[in-house]
Design a protein around this motif. Sequence first.
Motif, short mmCIF file in Angstrom:
data_model
loop_
_atom_site.label_atom_id
_atom_site.label_comp_id
_atom_site.label_asym_id
_atom_site.label_seq_id
_atom_site.Cartn_x
_atom_site.Cartn_y
_atom_site.Cartn_z
N VAL A 95 0.84 -1.21 0.00
CA VAL A 95 0.00 0.00 0.00
C VAL A 95 0.87 1.26 0.00
CG1 VAL A 95 -1.54 1.39 1.46
CG2 VAL A 95 -2.08 -1.00 1.01
N SER A 96 2.01 1.19 0.71
CA SER A 96 2.89 2.37 0.78
C SER A 96 3.45 2.75 -0.59
CB SER A 96 4.05 2.11 1.74
OG SER A 96 4.96 1.15 1.22
N LEU A 97 3.40 1.82 -1.54
CA LEU A 97 3.91 2.08 -2.89
C LEU A 97 2.84 2.65 -3.82
CD1 LEU A 97 5.99 -1.19 -3.47
CD2 LEU A 97 6.80 1.03 -2.63
N LEU A 98 1.61 2.72 -3.33
CA LEU A 98 0.52 3.21 -4.18
C LEU A 98 0.82 4.60 -4.71
CD1 LEU A 98 -2.71 2.09 -2.27
CD2 LEU A 98 -1.78 1.14 -4.38
N TRP A 99 0.49 4.81 -5.96
CA TRP A 99 0.65 6.11 -6.59
C TRP A 99 -0.40 7.07 -6.05
CZ3 TRP A 99 -2.65 8.58 -10.34
CH2 TRP A 99 -2.10 9.73 -10.91
N ARG A 100 0.03 8.22 -5.63
CA ARG A 100 -0.90 9.23 -5.12
C ARG A 100 -1.22 10.23 -6.22
NH1 ARG A 100 0.42 12.16 0.43
NH2 ARG A 100 -0.29 10.13 1.20
N LYS A 101 -2.48 10.39 -6.50
CA LYS A 101 -2.91 11.29 -7.55
C LYS A 101 -2.50 12.73 -7.23
CE LYS A 101 -7.01 12.86 -10.08
NZ LYS A 101 -8.48 12.76 -10.21
N PRO A 102 -1.76 13.39 -8.15
CA PRO A 102 -1.34 14.77 -7.87
C PRO A 102 -2.52 15.73 -7.86
CG PRO A 102 -0.83 14.16 -10.14
CD PRO A 102 -1.30 12.91 -9.47
N ILE A 103 -2.39 16.75 -7.04
CA ILE A 103 -3.44 17.76 -6.94
C ILE A 103 -3.31 18.72 -8.13
CG2 ILE A 103 -4.38 19.63 -5.50
CD1 ILE A 103 -3.15 18.25 -3.09
N SER A 104 -4.43 19.07 -8.74
CA SER A 104 -4.40 19.98 -9.89
C SER A 104 -3.91 21.36 -9.44
CB SER A 104 -5.80 20.12 -10.48
OG SER A 104 -6.67 20.78 -9.58
N ARG A 105 -3.40 22.13 -10.38
CA ARG A 105 -2.87 23.45 -10.05
C ARG A 105 -3.95 24.35 -9.46
NH1 ARG A 105 1.17 25.15 -15.08
NH2 ARG A 105 2.67 23.43 -14.80
N LEU A 106 -5.16 24.27 -10.02
CA LEU A 106 -6.24 25.11 -9.51
C LEU A 106 -6.61 24.72 -8.09
CD1 LEU A 106 -8.41 27.26 -9.88
CD2 LEU A 106 -9.89 25.51 -10.92
N SER A 107 -6.76 23.42 -7.83
CA SER A 107 -7.10 22.94 -6.48
C SER A 107 -6.01 23.30 -5.49
CB SER A 107 -7.32 21.42 -6.49
OG SER A 107 -8.40 21.09 -7.33
N SER A 108 -4.77 23.15 -5.94
CA SER A 108 -3.64 23.48 -5.06
C SER A 108 -3.63 24.96 -4.72
CB SER A 108 -2.33 23.07 -5.73
OG SER A 108 -1.22 23.43 -4.95
N TYR A 109 -3.92 25.81 -5.73
CA TYR A 109 -3.94 27.25 -5.50
C TYR A 109 -5.05 27.64 -4.53
CZ TYR A 109 -4.67 32.23 -6.37
OH TYR A 109 -4.84 33.58 -6.19
N LEU A 110 -6.26 27.09 -4.75
CA LEU A 110 -7.39 27.43 -3.89
C LEU A 110 -7.13 26.97 -2.45
CD1 LEU A 110 -10.38 26.51 -6.24
CD2 LEU A 110 -9.54 28.81 -5.64
N GLU A 111 -6.55 25.77 -2.30
CA GLU A 111 -6.25 25.26 -0.96
C GLU A 111 -5.23 26.15 -0.27
OE1 GLU A 111 -4.65 21.23 1.31
OE2 GLU A 111 -4.68 21.33 -0.87
N SER A 112 -4.21 26.57 -1.01
CA SER A 112 -3.17 27.42 -0.41
C SER A 112 -3.73 28.76 0.03
CB SER A 112 -2.02 27.63 -1.42
OG SER A 112 -2.46 28.37 -2.54
N GLN A 113 -4.71 29.29 -0.73
CA GLN A 113 -5.31 30.57 -0.35
C GLN A 113 -6.14 30.43 0.92
OE1 GLN A 113 -4.64 33.59 -1.94
NE2 GLN A 113 -3.12 32.21 -2.84
N VAL A 114 -6.88 29.34 1.02
CA VAL A 114 -7.69 29.10 2.22
C VAL A 114 -6.80 28.92 3.44
CG1 VAL A 114 -9.27 27.47 3.34
CG2 VAL A 114 -9.64 28.12 0.95
N LEU A 115 -5.73 28.12 3.27
CA LEU A 115 -4.83 27.89 4.39
C LEU A 115 -4.08 29.16 4.79
CD1 LEU A 115 -3.33 24.39 3.44
CD2 LEU A 115 -5.15 24.92 5.07
N ALA A 116 -3.77 29.98 3.81
CA ALA A 116 -3.09 31.25 4.11
C ALA A 116 -3.97 32.15 4.95
CB ALA A 116 -2.69 31.94 2.80
#
Length: 398
Positions: free
Chosen positions: A30-51
Amino acid sequence: MFWQLIHIIDIFLWLLLAASGAYILFFALVSLLWRKPISRLSSYLESQVLALRAEQNYTYLILYPAYNEDRVIVSSVHKFLGQYYPYNGFHVAVISDHMQPETNDKLRELPITLLTPVFEKSSKAKAMQYAMDQIKEDYDYVVILDADNVVDSNFLEKLNEVCVKGYKAIQCHRCAKNNNNDIAVLDGVSEEINNTIFRKAHNRIGLSSALIGSGMCFDFKWFKENVHKLTTAGEDRELEALLLMQGIYIHYEESIPVFDEKVSNKDNFQKQRLRWMTAQIQSLLRLLPYIPKAILTGNIDYIDKTIQQALIPRSMLIVLTFIMACLVTLLPQTWYLKWWLLFLFICLSLYVSTPRQLRSHSVLGKALSIPVLVWKMLLNILKIDRKSTDFIHTTHDK
């Protein structure tokens, strides 16, 4: 009739060891499972909320339960006080239990709270309970560190970035700070395998991480309400059970290291493993009565935690499997194939779970120390008292 009886025993032992091996293999993969990367838009929105959330920093109470830790406690606390975090955003409290007056005098010179309880029987749980009774101020989170733990200067900054995501329980990445001999190296590798199997892999499929006794962060209000429910020397396992029974997810944060001193002699190794094995048996017995309720309510985390407590320790598992494979190979019947396959899968699981930087020939060469350490662990079985609440202290080597 004789061979039938031997065959039944052979199958029983294989199934017993294979159950633990299958659990380890599953989570290693399970530790080798590929983790789906976060899209640029989702990453940007999350960073703004966390900021926005991070504009006001959380406050942290740092607890150091310190039993007979004169050699390391002053330097550890002094190092922690060098945090880049706002000075009014954290406070350090040391619970000094059976430490020398000279050590306490040095601690009093630091801008911390020094508590000096006198316990008839000492334990880490009692030290934390005493601290939460004595400290009247409120904080957002409480962080538990061992006396020998060392963290980076940005520890609280990075922890705050995780806390703003709303987690109530966080286990940081505890790792080795010393590799002075074969035992210390193997202890450090064992810690990293635990991090892979019981923390990283579990979080990867939505299960809670295991706690490890230090480098832990909890919601302050929750901790204060629950710390007095701890009764054994396996306080981290009790905290896990309390969190999971209440449906609180435990997050593992691999990016925040907490450097921990590894045991470097056989006697300390034996003491440490005796404490862990005793805590494991006590935890299993406490968890089992609530399994029916967990099944009815679909509390997978709690069921998984109970299974963890029933697992055979990995070093014992690999040595016992190897011994059985060799013994069965000597028999006239062809029963040995399943044993060698089990041994192969266990070795594969441990290899996959070991971080790449530790998969070196020098580390593998140190595995020759494992049989002696396993013998120490087997001797511990005779010393386990499931009713004992005594604290078994592991001293630090000079």
